[in-house]
Design a protein around this motif. Structure first.
Motif, PDB file in Angstrom:
ATOM      1  N   ALA A  87       0.812  -1.219   0.000  1.00  0.00           N
ATOM      2  CA  ALA A  87       0.000   0.000   0.000  1.00  0.00           C
ATOM      3  C   ALA A  87       0.841   1.264   0.000  1.00  0.00           C
ATOM      4  N   GLU A  88       1.902   1.286  -0.773  1.00  0.00           N
ATOM      5  CA  GLU A  88       2.645   2.513  -1.020  1.00  0.00           C
ATOM      6  C   GLU A  88       2.888   2.634  -2.507  1.00  0.00           C
ATOM      7  N   LEU A  89       2.887   3.873  -2.987  1.00  0.00           N
ATOM      8  CA  LEU A  89       3.011   4.098  -4.421  1.00  0.00           C
ATOM      9  C   LEU A  89       4.328   3.572  -4.960  1.00  0.00           C
ATOM     10  N   GLY A  90       5.403   3.864  -4.280  1.00  0.00           N
ATOM     11  CA  GLY A  90       6.704   3.384  -4.703  1.00  0.00           C
ATOM     12  C   GLY A  90       7.165   4.004  -6.011  1.00  0.00           C
ATOM     13  N   SER A 112       6.449   7.933  -1.433  1.00  0.00           N
ATOM     14  CA  SER A 112       6.091   7.502  -0.083  1.00  0.00           C
ATOM     15  C   SER A 112       4.593   7.544   0.180  1.00  0.00           C
ATOM     16  N   ALA A 113       3.786   8.013  -0.785  1.00  0.00           N
ATOM     17  CA  ALA A 113       2.342   8.087  -0.570  1.00  0.00           C
ATOM     18  C   ALA A 113       1.795   6.706  -0.220  1.00  0.00           C
ATOM     19  N   PRO A 114       1.010   6.596   0.859  1.00  0.00           N
ATOM     20  CA  PRO A 114       0.561   5.286   1.343  1.00  0.00           C
ATOM     21  C   PRO A 114      -0.623   4.743   0.545  1.00  0.00           C
ATOM     22  N   VAL A 115      -0.463   4.641  -0.759  1.00  0.00           N
ATOM     23  CA  VAL A 115      -1.503   4.109  -1.619  1.00  0.00           C
ATOM     24  C   VAL A 115      -0.829   3.460  -2.820  1.00  0.00           C
ATOM     25  N   LEU A 174      -9.491  19.664  -3.901  1.00  0.00           N
ATOM     26  CA  LEU A 174      -8.038  19.670  -3.821  1.00  0.00           C
ATOM     27  C   LEU A 174      -7.494  19.121  -5.129  1.00  0.00           C
ATOM     28  N   SER A 175      -6.560  19.830  -5.747  1.00  0.00           N
ATOM     29  CA  SER A 175      -5.960  19.333  -6.973  1.00  0.00           C
ATOM     30  C   SER A 175      -4.453  19.503  -6.896  1.00  0.00           C
ATOM     31  N   ILE A 176      -3.786  18.605  -7.579  1.00  0.00           N
ATOM     32  CA  ILE A 176      -2.335  18.657  -7.693  1.00  0.00           C
ATOM     33  C   ILE A 176      -2.033  19.136  -9.104  1.00  0.00           C
ATOM     34  N   PRO A 177      -1.610  20.379  -9.281  1.00  0.00           N
ATOM     35  CA  PRO A 177      -1.451  20.943 -10.620  1.00  0.00           C
ATOM     36  C   PRO A 177      -0.411  20.191 -11.434  1.00  0.00           C
ATOM     37  N   GLN A 178      -0.496  20.405 -12.751  1.00  0.00           N
ATOM     38  CA  GLN A 178       0.477  19.790 -13.645  1.00  0.00           C
ATOM     39  C   GLN A 178       1.891  20.206 -13.250  1.00  0.00           C
ATOM     40  N   GLY A 179       2.779  19.253 -13.219  1.00  0.00           N
ATOM     41  CA  GLY A 179       4.140  19.511 -12.764  1.00  0.00           C
ATOM     42  C   GLY A 179       4.371  19.040 -11.349  1.00  0.00           C
ATOM     43  N   SER A 180       3.268  18.783 -10.610  1.00  0.00           N
ATOM     44  CA  SER A 180       3.375  18.198  -9.280  1.00  0.00           C
ATOM     45  C   SER A 180       2.979  16.725  -9.378  1.00  0.00           C
ATOM     46  N   SER A 181       3.271  15.969  -8.341  1.00  0.00           N
ATOM     47  CA  SER A 181       2.961  14.542  -8.398  1.00  0.00           C
ATOM     48  C   SER A 181       2.914  13.968  -6.994  1.00  0.00           C
ATOM     49  N   LEU A 182       2.344  12.777  -6.890  1.00  0.00           N
ATOM     50  CA  LEU A 182       2.390  12.051  -5.631  1.00  0.00           C
ATOM     51  C   LEU A 182       3.819  11.583  -5.366  1.00  0.00           C
ATOM     52  N   ALA A 183       4.239  11.690  -4.121  1.00  0.00           N
ATOM     53  CA  ALA A 183       5.564  11.199  -3.752  1.00  0.00           C
ATOM     54  C   ALA A 183       5.549   9.675  -3.709  1.00  0.00           C
ATOM     55  N   ASP A 210       2.455  16.152   2.800  1.00  0.00           N
ATOM     56  CA  ASP A 210       3.822  15.635   2.724  1.00  0.00           C
ATOM     57  C   ASP A 210       3.958  14.551   1.661  1.00  0.00           C
ATOM     58  N   HIS A 211       2.822  14.006   1.244  1.00  0.00           N
ATOM     59  CA  HIS A 211       2.847  12.963   0.219  1.00  0.00           C
ATOM     60  C   HIS A 211       2.739  13.531  -1.181  1.00  0.00           C
ATOM     61  N   VAL A 212       2.792  14.858  -1.295  1.00  0.00           N
ATOM     62  CA  VAL A 212       2.706  15.522  -2.599  1.00  0.00           C
ATOM     63  C   VAL A 212       4.035  16.204  -2.889  1.00  0.00           C
ATOM     64  N   ALA A 213       4.621  15.880  -4.030  1.00  0.00           N
ATOM     65  CA  ALA A 213       5.857  16.523  -4.460  1.00  0.00           C
ATOM     66  C   ALA A 213       5.500  17.686  -5.374  1.00  0.00           C
ATOM     67  N   GLY A 214       5.490  18.880  -4.835  1.00  0.00           N
ATOM     68  CA  GLY A 214       5.122  20.062  -5.615  1.00  0.00           C
ATOM     69  C   GLY A 214       3.971  20.809  -4.969  1.00  0.00           C
ATOM     70  N   ASP A 215       3.333  21.669  -5.747  1.00  0.00           N
ATOM     71  CA  ASP A 215       2.298  22.558  -5.230  1.00  0.00           C
ATOM     72  C   ASP A 215       0.950  21.846  -5.187  1.00  0.00           C
ATOM     73  N   VAL A 216       0.030  22.414  -4.430  1.00  0.00           N
ATOM     74  CA  VAL A 216      -1.352  21.957  -4.395  1.00  0.00           C
ATOM     75  C   VAL A 216      -2.260  23.179  -4.457  1.00  0.00           C
ATOM     76  N   GLN A 217      -3.505  22.951  -4.826  1.00  0.00           N
ATOM     77  CA  GLN A 217      -4.505  24.006  -4.836  1.00  0.00           C
ATOM     78  C   GLN A 217      -5.726  23.538  -4.064  1.00  0.00           C
TER      79      GLN A 217
END
Length: 401
Positions: free
Chosen positions: A19-22, A339-342, A328-337, A247-254
């Motif tokens: 259950a982690e993205l890896g 380490s995200a527990p999914v 909540l959206s993760i704009p283009q250029g950002s991504s899940l880390a 903390d599980h998002v690499a980059g910006d959020v809206q």
């Protein structure tokens, strides 16, 4: 021939944990014959330079691979040149996991690259015209076309068209039926759209019936690999697949709180123009002390709708409007880390994901449902996984008219 995608990842340790993205060690692409089972060809390890694919709710997703011809070799290049749209399908693997599959719709070749473009298995429904009567009004459960959950009606329409309907080239020629997964609503749907003599088929693509008639009644559909998921809007009583933090998002959020999408009452009417005689309406929702009365009006020009039909449309549209949605959206250029527990297997559009957005002015912990997954991989920069989330709201549970 395995695809390329081999790249070192500093966060590889997470891929071995549940259950982690890896971070994948490789991406592979295989071209299958129609049906997704019998392989045709695959680009070599050194040839696959780019992969993109997505998952989405209530729409058709796309998968694209880019192959460097110089690294593919003459034999593989010759096979690539024989790829035939709709005779072949593209399958994309993240390590050993099949993450995307669907019919090839277009190939593009230039001097240095060969690109394969495909759509998910709902494309088969977009290219198959309905030839069955649409009368799901019977209370007799022995009737194959009885009223029931909208997800069951969708599956029946697909089955009747693909298994033995007029002009079928063979039983389930795109090989979809064994891979349908349902999550039924608790409310029975009564649905009819035929000629005035109840003996005429609505000659439109199956996917148009799903989009225009069944989605407004509460159906949600998506694909995962070859699976076609016929589901429903998640509520706060459904379990969350994961709990994420920023903390599980690499980059910006809206974080957007949009009052235009809020409502305490949703009205649906078939009134058009100045003609109101004989028209009807349906309404769902409840007023309260926070917003008072906040109405949203939806007008439909569909013919033959009853008051119960209009109530169903209003009930489906009410979900997620009260309270005013905070998306909540993760704009283009950002991504899940990584380490995200999914896991990637859990990133199914429509599922519930809880997000704790601490450290922001809008500090909230809120249930969301996943609407989109967008994945990009290149041999130069590795993988980026973007997601979009929309707030979960409970449906109106009052009695129909």
């Amino acid at each position: 021939m395995p695809g390329r995608g081999s790249s070192w990842c500093p966060d590889r340790m997470w891929a071995d944990m549940p259950a982690e993205l890896g971070c994948p060690q490789e991406y592979r692409a295989v071209i299958h014959w129609r049906g997704g089972a019998r392989p045709f060809t695959s680009p070599g390890v050194s040839a696959l330079t780019g992969v993109s694919w997505n998952r989405t709710v209530n729409d058709t997703s796309e998968g694209v691979i880019t192959i460097a011809k110089g690294d593919a070799g003459a034999a593989c290049c010759g096979q690539l040149g024989q790829i035939e749209p709709y005779a072949h399908e593209l399958s994309i693997y993240r390590d050993s996991e099949l993450v995307w599959q669907g019919p090839v719709v277009r190939t593009v070749e230039n001097r240095t690259t060969f690109t394969v473009e495909a759509k998910d298995v709902t494309e088969w429904l977009a290219r198959t015209v309905n030839t069955t009567l649409l009368r799901y009004v019977s209370a007799n459960q022995a009737d194959p076309q009885h009223r029931g959950p909208v997800q069951e009606i969708a599956q029946t329409i697909i089955r009747l068209n693909l298994n033995g309907a007029l002009f079928a080239s063979g039983p389930d020629w795109p090989r979809i039926l064994p891979f349908i997964v349902r999550d039924d609503d608790t409310v029975a749907t009564s649905f009819e759209k035929d000629g005035s003599d109840d003996a005429s088929a609505w000659i439109v693509p199956i996917l148009q019936i799903i989009d225009e008639e069944l989605v407004p009644r509460g159906l949600e559909y998506t694909t995962v690999g070859r699976a076609l998921v016929l589901g429903r809007s998640q509520t706060t009583s459904d379990p969350a697949q994961a709990r994420l933090t920023l903390d599980h998002v690499a980059g910006d959020v809206q974080i957007v709180r949009d009052g235009a999408a809020g409502a305490t009452l949703v009205w649906v009417t078939n009134q058009t123009g100045q003609e109101i005689a004989g028209t009807q309406f349906g309404v769902s929702g409840v007023t309260g002390p926070v917003y008072g009365r906040l109405d949203t009006l939806v007008t439909t020009q569909a013919e033959g709708l009853t008051a119960y039909d209009l109530w169903q449309l209003a009930r489906a549209s009410y979900n997620g409007r009260n309270p005013v949605p905070t998306s909540l959206s993760i704009p283009q250029g950002s991504s899940l880390a990584a380490s995200a527990p999914v896991s990637m297997r859990q990133l199914v559009p429509g599922v519930r994901l809880d997000v704790s957005a601490t450290g922001m002015c809008s500090s909230v912990t809120q249930p969301y449902r996943l609407s989109d997954v967008d994945v990009e991989w290149t041999d130069a920069s590795g993988e980026e996984v973007g997601v979009s989330l929309i707030p979960i709201g409970d449906p109106y549970t009052g009695a129909p008219p």
